[in-house]
Design an enzyme around this catalytic site. Sequence first.
Site: not given
Length: 616
Positions: A156, A283-284, A286-287, A310-311, A314, A333, A390, A398, A570
């Site tokens: 992403q 942080g994560g 969502e694959n 959160h993930e 998703h 988001e 980005d 979010y 991160r």
Amino acid sequence: MKKVFILAVCCIFTLTNCKQSKEKTIANTYAEEPHSFAQPNNAVTTHLDLDIDVDFDTHIISGTATYDITNNSATEIILDTKYLNIIDVKADGEETAFRLGAMDEKLGQSLTISIKDTTKKIAITYQTTDKTEALQWLNAQQTADKTNPFLFTQGQAILTRTWIPIQDSPQIRMTYNATVKVPSELMAVMSAENPKEKTADGIYKFKMAQPIPAYLIALAVGDIEYKSISDRTGVYAEKSMIEKAHTEFSDMEKMVATAENLYGAYDWEQFDVIVLPPSFPFGGMENPRLTFATPTVIAGDKSLTTLVAHELAHSWSGNLVTNATWNDFWLNEGFTVYFEIRIMEALYGKERADMLALIGRQDLDDELEALKDSPNDTKLKLDLKGRDPDDGMNSIAYDKGYLFLRTLEEHVGRKNMDAFLKSYFKTNAFSTTNTEDFITYLNTNLLDKNNIAFNTEAWIYEPGIPDNAAVIQSDAFTTVKNVLTTFIETNTIDTAKTSQWTPQEWVYFIRNFPEDITTSQMQHLDDTFNLSESTNSYITMVWYEQSILNNYHGNNVDTRISEFLNTVGRRWYVTTLFKAFKKADRIDEALAIYKTARPNYHTVTAHTIDVLLNEV
């Protein structure tokens, strides 16, 4: 005879028109995409067979990407590439001509492949290069166990094209199979059906049966183990991290069940998490079937596992229903933050959910201040043509997106809101949508249906926050603020009141220091609560930020900040601290730290800090 002839001609004419109409409908399925060279209305990929070899000695992935395509009588198909070495291209098994377009700094190069109007398959043999941005190759010392190297991808928003030649647009969904060869001492996992143990020969087979966009194709390779939590949840991690990860994420099955109770069945069969080395930039991520996560969320008390919620969310908003283009990123988001907080409320209570929401509101206010000179960037629907997608991945998507949905909930009622969202996810499952289609769906299925007026377009198309925004309150944070006020006024703090604080309360306490807080007051807090040595990464990050801004140097905090920035990649944490250095006019210190830290960062993080510090 004449009548029959005329009738036959009419039938032929009608059938021809029907066929043309159908082809026209197919040809206008996809929206104009500012971040991809692909022309999917002419020819589009529908399935990928990926056969690759991962070479840790050369840091090269090589192999072949074979695609099934839907061909609308096209003579060429266009894919996205960036920094790839294209070796050979075939169409239906035969060599075919191809050309690479001019290099665009953000988008890379188009790969135009000659095909026939009957072509059903294309195959591209290729290699990655040392400029490939999606990949981070880590040596053993950069891992938790420090015994074997590691590799992970981050696709992403538009980086999958840097490790696979692909139509890299979120509106183009495909299924995929993969064969991945790695050193026999390592395990490979992907956003697909995954192994639970290492193979003897280092060859792994993968299958993703549900169609997903390119940015969700992900790969990780390392000396990892698996430990299940339930029959459909579990964790992957290095040996030294597996027990910590398993304990920290032990509520995953409860989270999945809670999410299903809210908005319908989990459609991906398995929900696992892999804890990556600390250089992972988010942080994560969502694959599907395998969330990628930073080790910074392992606090020992499950206090930061909102990231997992959160993930998981998703899996509905983003993976199941995907933004058609990155201009519509808030659809991914904003919905996910709303869903995440609903999961946290159901599992841990309204007070914790409100604390999370209020921290997000503060993040949003900070973002609005940072973007005051570019108000168009505070709209939910963006125009990112010519820009890096980005640029839109910030608190507006979010937290403004969440605030819009929370305000909407207050107007329509939670019962109506939940019924609407459940229907929205089910109706649009495994497809993409844009802002305009969402507004139509919202009006038809919620607002008009219940005769409710709401200023939807003001929220989405206008900058800033509308006046009717929901007011988020937290009794716990009111208490925190009172404790802070008393401390600033009297230089004393009642430790009995802070003894049961959650990390969210500590974060709120630290973030709201007044500008005139003194270094002696910070020293007092540090001596009392040992904040410079906190094991909670979120508390540590906000304390370090305040230390930088207020020129606090006690308890060896400068060394700890340097160690933190050289270890953790991160992007949110890293960017926050380097911004603090810049704001405090301590740029020389920042540059000295960045010189040693940058090699440990993924390109996603490094590019952000390059721009921030003007050190490209």
